[in-house]
Motif scaffolding. Structure first.
Motif, PDB file in Angstrom:
ATOM      1  N   SER A 140      -6.530  -6.922   0.630  1.00 12.29           N
ATOM      2  CA  SER A 140      -5.514  -6.533  -0.346  1.00 12.29           C
ATOM      3  C   SER A 140      -5.853  -7.153  -1.687  1.00 12.29           C
ATOM      4  O   SER A 140      -6.561  -8.167  -1.758  1.00 12.29           O
ATOM      5  CB  SER A 140      -4.120  -6.975   0.121  1.00 12.29           C
ATOM      6  N   PRO A 141      -5.379  -6.566  -2.775  1.00  7.26           N
ATOM      7  CA  PRO A 141      -5.719  -7.079  -4.112  1.00  7.26           C
ATOM      8  C   PRO A 141      -5.135  -8.463  -4.350  1.00  7.26           C
ATOM      9  O   PRO A 141      -4.027  -8.764  -3.891  1.00  7.26           O
ATOM     10  CB  PRO A 141      -5.110  -6.046  -5.062  1.00  7.26           C
ATOM     11  N   PRO A 142      -5.859  -9.314  -5.066  1.00  5.76           N
ATOM     12  CA  PRO A 142      -5.338 -10.652  -5.377  1.00  5.76           C
ATOM     13  C   PRO A 142      -4.200 -10.589  -6.390  1.00  5.76           C
ATOM     14  O   PRO A 142      -4.049  -9.599  -7.121  1.00  5.76           O
ATOM     15  CB  PRO A 142      -6.557 -11.371  -5.966  1.00  5.76           C
ATOM     16  N   ASP A 143      -3.416 -11.649  -6.435  1.00  7.69           N
ATOM     17  CA  ASP A 143      -2.274 -11.694  -7.350  1.00  7.69           C
ATOM     18  C   ASP A 143      -2.691 -11.496  -8.802  1.00  7.69           C
ATOM     19  O   ASP A 143      -1.995 -10.829  -9.581  1.00  7.69           O
ATOM     20  CB  ASP A 143      -1.546 -13.031  -7.208  1.00  7.69           C
ATOM     21  N   ALA A 144      -3.846 -12.074  -9.169  1.00  4.30           N
ATOM     22  CA  ALA A 144      -4.289 -11.977 -10.562  1.00  4.30           C
ATOM     23  C   ALA A 144      -4.531 -10.522 -10.967  1.00  4.30           C
ATOM     24  O   ALA A 144      -4.338 -10.155 -12.139  1.00  4.30           O
ATOM     25  CB  ALA A 144      -5.561 -12.796 -10.760  1.00  4.30           C
ATOM     26  N   PRO A 148       1.576 -11.022 -12.975  1.00  3.97           N
ATOM     27  CA  PRO A 148       2.694 -11.885 -12.565  1.00  3.97           C
ATOM     28  C   PRO A 148       4.022 -11.154 -12.396  1.00  3.97           C
ATOM     29  O   PRO A 148       4.799 -11.502 -11.513  1.00  3.97           O
ATOM     30  CB  PRO A 148       2.769 -12.920 -13.691  1.00  3.97           C
ATOM     31  N   GLU A 149       4.302 -10.155 -13.224  1.00  3.29           N
ATOM     32  CA  GLU A 149       5.594  -9.469 -13.118  1.00  3.29           C
ATOM     33  C   GLU A 149       5.714  -8.720 -11.797  1.00  3.29           C
ATOM     34  O   GLU A 149       6.738  -8.819 -11.094  1.00  3.29           O
ATOM     35  CB  GLU A 149       5.765  -8.499 -14.287  1.00  3.29           C
ATOM     36  N   LEU A 150       4.671  -7.986 -11.427  1.00  2.00           N
ATOM     37  CA  LEU A 150       4.690  -7.243 -10.170  1.00  2.00           C
ATOM     38  C   LEU A 150       4.680  -8.186  -8.977  1.00  2.00           C
ATOM     39  O   LEU A 150       5.413  -7.989  -8.001  1.00  2.00           O
ATOM     40  CB  LEU A 150       3.504  -6.285 -10.108  1.00  2.00           C
ATOM     41  N   VAL A 151       3.864  -9.211  -9.039  1.00  2.00           N
ATOM     42  CA  VAL A 151       3.787 -10.176  -7.938  1.00  2.00           C
ATOM     43  C   VAL A 151       5.150 -10.827  -7.694  1.00  2.00           C
ATOM     44  O   VAL A 151       5.591 -10.985  -6.548  1.00  2.00           O
ATOM     45  CB  VAL A 151       2.721 -11.259  -8.216  1.00  2.00           C
ATOM     46  N   ALA A 152       5.851 -11.173  -8.770  1.00  2.00           N
ATOM     47  CA  ALA A 152       7.163 -11.802  -8.627  1.00  2.00           C
ATOM     48  C   ALA A 152       8.134 -10.871  -7.901  1.00  2.00           C
ATOM     49  O   ALA A 152       8.898 -11.306  -7.022  1.00  2.00           O
ATOM     50  CB  ALA A 152       7.709 -12.188  -9.992  1.00  2.00           C
ATOM     51  N   GLN A 153       8.105  -9.586  -8.236  1.00  2.00           N
ATOM     52  CA  GLN A 153       8.987  -8.633  -7.566  1.00  2.00           C
ATOM     53  C   GLN A 153       8.629  -8.475  -6.098  1.00  2.00           C
ATOM     54  O   GLN A 153       9.509  -8.426  -5.227  1.00  2.00           O
ATOM     55  CB  GLN A 153       8.903  -7.276  -8.258  1.00  2.00           C
ATOM     56  N   MET A 164       4.768 -10.813   4.703  1.00  2.00           N
ATOM     57  CA  MET A 164       3.464 -10.427   4.167  1.00  2.00           C
ATOM     58  C   MET A 164       3.331 -10.896   2.720  1.00  2.00           C
ATOM     59  O   MET A 164       4.323 -10.949   1.987  1.00  2.00           O
ATOM     60  CB  MET A 164       3.272  -8.914   4.236  1.00  2.00           C
ATOM     61  N   PRO A 165       2.120 -11.217   2.273  1.00  2.00           N
ATOM     62  CA  PRO A 165       1.920 -11.619   0.875  1.00  2.00           C
ATOM     63  C   PRO A 165       2.035 -10.432  -0.066  1.00  2.00           C
ATOM     64  O   PRO A 165       2.051  -9.267   0.360  1.00  2.00           O
ATOM     65  CB  PRO A 165       0.501 -12.182   0.877  1.00  2.00           C
ATOM     66  N   ALA A 166       2.087 -10.728  -1.357  1.00  2.53           N
ATOM     67  CA  ALA A 166       2.333  -9.695  -2.361  1.00  2.53           C
ATOM     68  C   ALA A 166       1.313  -8.565  -2.293  1.00  2.53           C
ATOM     69  O   ALA A 166       1.675  -7.387  -2.369  1.00  2.53           O
ATOM     70  CB  ALA A 166       2.341 -10.319  -3.758  1.00  2.53           C
ATOM     71  N   GLY A 167       0.034  -8.910  -2.158  1.00  3.12           N
ATOM     72  CA  GLY A 167      -0.996  -7.874  -2.144  1.00  3.12           C
ATOM     73  C   GLY A 167      -0.851  -6.920  -0.976  1.00  3.12           C
ATOM     74  O   GLY A 167      -1.060  -5.710  -1.110  1.00  3.12           O
ATOM     75  N   ALA A 168      -0.479  -7.432   0.184  1.00  2.49           N
ATOM     76  CA  ALA A 168      -0.293  -6.583   1.365  1.00  2.49           C
ATOM     77  C   ALA A 168       0.937  -5.695   1.206  1.00  2.49           C
ATOM     78  O   ALA A 168       0.925  -4.525   1.614  1.00  2.49           O
ATOM     79  CB  ALA A 168      -0.172  -7.443   2.612  1.00  2.49           C
ATOM     80  N   ILE A 169       1.991  -6.232   0.608  1.00  7.16           N
ATOM     81  CA  ILE A 169       3.182  -5.422   0.355  1.00  7.16           C
ATOM     82  C   ILE A 169       2.850  -4.308  -0.636  1.00  7.16           C
ATOM     83  O   ILE A 169       3.278  -3.160  -0.486  1.00  7.16           O
ATOM     84  CB  ILE A 169       4.327  -6.295  -0.175  1.00  7.16           C
ATOM     85  N   TYR A 170       2.076  -4.666  -1.645  1.00  3.70           N
ATOM     86  CA  TYR A 170       1.659  -3.681  -2.646  1.00  3.70           C
ATOM     87  C   TYR A 170       0.936  -2.505  -1.983  1.00  3.70           C
ATOM     88  O   TYR A 170       1.235  -1.335  -2.263  1.00  3.70           O
ATOM     89  CB  TYR A 170       0.743  -4.348  -3.672  1.00  3.70           C
ATOM     90  N   LEU A 171      -0.006  -2.805  -1.095  1.00  5.16           N
ATOM     91  CA  LEU A 171      -0.732  -1.728  -0.421  1.00  5.16           C
ATOM     92  C   LEU A 171       0.190  -0.933   0.493  1.00  5.16           C
ATOM     93  O   LEU A 171       0.076   0.288   0.592  1.00  5.16           O
ATOM     94  CB  LEU A 171      -1.898  -2.297   0.388  1.00  5.16           C
ATOM     95  N   SER A 172       1.109  -1.613   1.163  1.00  2.00           N
ATOM     96  CA  SER A 172       2.052  -0.908   2.034  1.00  2.00           C
ATOM     97  C   SER A 172       2.865   0.105   1.232  1.00  2.00           C
ATOM     98  O   SER A 172       3.041   1.260   1.646  1.00  2.00           O
ATOM     99  CB  SER A 172       2.996  -1.903   2.710  1.00  2.00           C
ATOM    100  N   LEU A 173       3.365  -0.311   0.068  1.00  6.48           N
ATOM    101  CA  LEU A 173       4.125   0.595  -0.786  1.00  6.48           C
ATOM    102  C   LEU A 173       3.251   1.722  -1.321  1.00  6.48           C
ATOM    103  O   LEU A 173       3.676   2.879  -1.412  1.00  6.48           O
ATOM    104  CB  LEU A 173       4.744  -0.184  -1.949  1.00  6.48           C
ATOM    105  N   THR A 174       2.015   1.368  -1.677  1.00  7.06           N
ATOM    106  CA  THR A 174       1.088   2.373  -2.204  1.00  7.06           C
ATOM    107  C   THR A 174       0.826   3.463  -1.176  1.00  7.06           C
ATOM    108  O   THR A 174       0.882   4.666  -1.482  1.00  7.06           O
ATOM    109  CB  THR A 174      -0.237   1.707  -2.609  1.00  7.06           C
TER     110      THR A 174
END
Length: 220
Positions: A140-144, A148-153, A164-174
């Motif tokens: 999954s993509p790193p926080d950087a 920061p705004e998306l990672v915080a959400q 799950m960490p932010a990057g994994a959640i991001y991919l799940s939503l994607t």
């Protein structure tokens, strides 16, 4: 309940605008005031109908999921099942997914039946992806990279996504919005200009997602 059955019949025949208390009452040979003994308002009736539809769909997907031999097959079964159900019930699908899902944190009183049922439906996909991640974390993509705004959400929803960490959640939503968007376009007739039958395209998209999650994907 006969009232909700009549409302669904009107929905299928005339779309969401056809679901009025007076119209439902006429369908049942009742007076409109008689319906108020069961539903305080039009919104309450629609919420109850939507809850039933979500629960119907959720039960259908769980039954499909439980026939899968592994996580990859389960993902294909529930994603394909959602598409099949949506194509078979376009009016119901439009009513369910055409309105925003309320933010649970913004609801002061008890959550509506439709919202609770929507959460049960979403958990079918969310829990499966979380199970995939914790068995074998997918890249999954790193926080950087996300900012920061998306990672915080995303981090605020970590508990909802089983930690799950932010990057994994991001991919799940994607991946969810990718499949959901494709189903919506097909159901609402927005793909005919490119594809006479979007089934093979949907399967190819699903296989690509499954491979990105590290799953053994069923053959085409």
């Amino acid at each position: 309940m006969e009232i909700k059955s009549a409302a669904r019949k009107l929905l299928v025949e005339g779309g969401a605008p056809a679901i009025g208390l007076r119209a439902v009452a006429r369908e049942l040979n009742l007076s409109a005031p008689a319906l108020y003994r069961y539903f305080a308002s039009h919104d309450d009736l629609v919420s109850a109908l939507v809850a039933d539809l979500y629960d119907e769909l959720t039960a259908f997907l769980i039954e499909l999921r439980d026939t899968g031999a592994d996580l990859g097959e389960q993902l294909f079964l529930i994603a394909g099942g959602l598409r099949d159900w949506a194509l078979a019930h376009p009016a119901e699908f439009g009513l369910m997914f055409g309105s925003p899902v309320p933010d649970p944190e913004a609801v002061e009183h008890e959550l509506t039946p439709s919202h609770q049922a929507a959460m049960r439906f979403g958990a079918v996909f969310k829990d499966l992806v979380a199970q995939v991640y914790w068995q074998r974390p997918f890249p999954s993509p790193p926080d950087a990279e996300l900012g920061p705004e998306l990672v915080a959400q995303l981090e605020q929803k970590s508990e909802f996504f089983d930690g799950m960490p932010a990057g994994a959640i991001y991919l799940s939503l994607t991946y969810w919005t990718r499949l959901y968007g494709l189903i919506c376009m097909e159901v609402f007739g927005q793909l005919h200009w490119a594809l006479e039958d979007a089934g093979a395209y949907f399967d190819a998209q699903l296989r690509e997602i499954g491979q990105a999650l590290g799953l053994d994907c069923p053959p085409g």
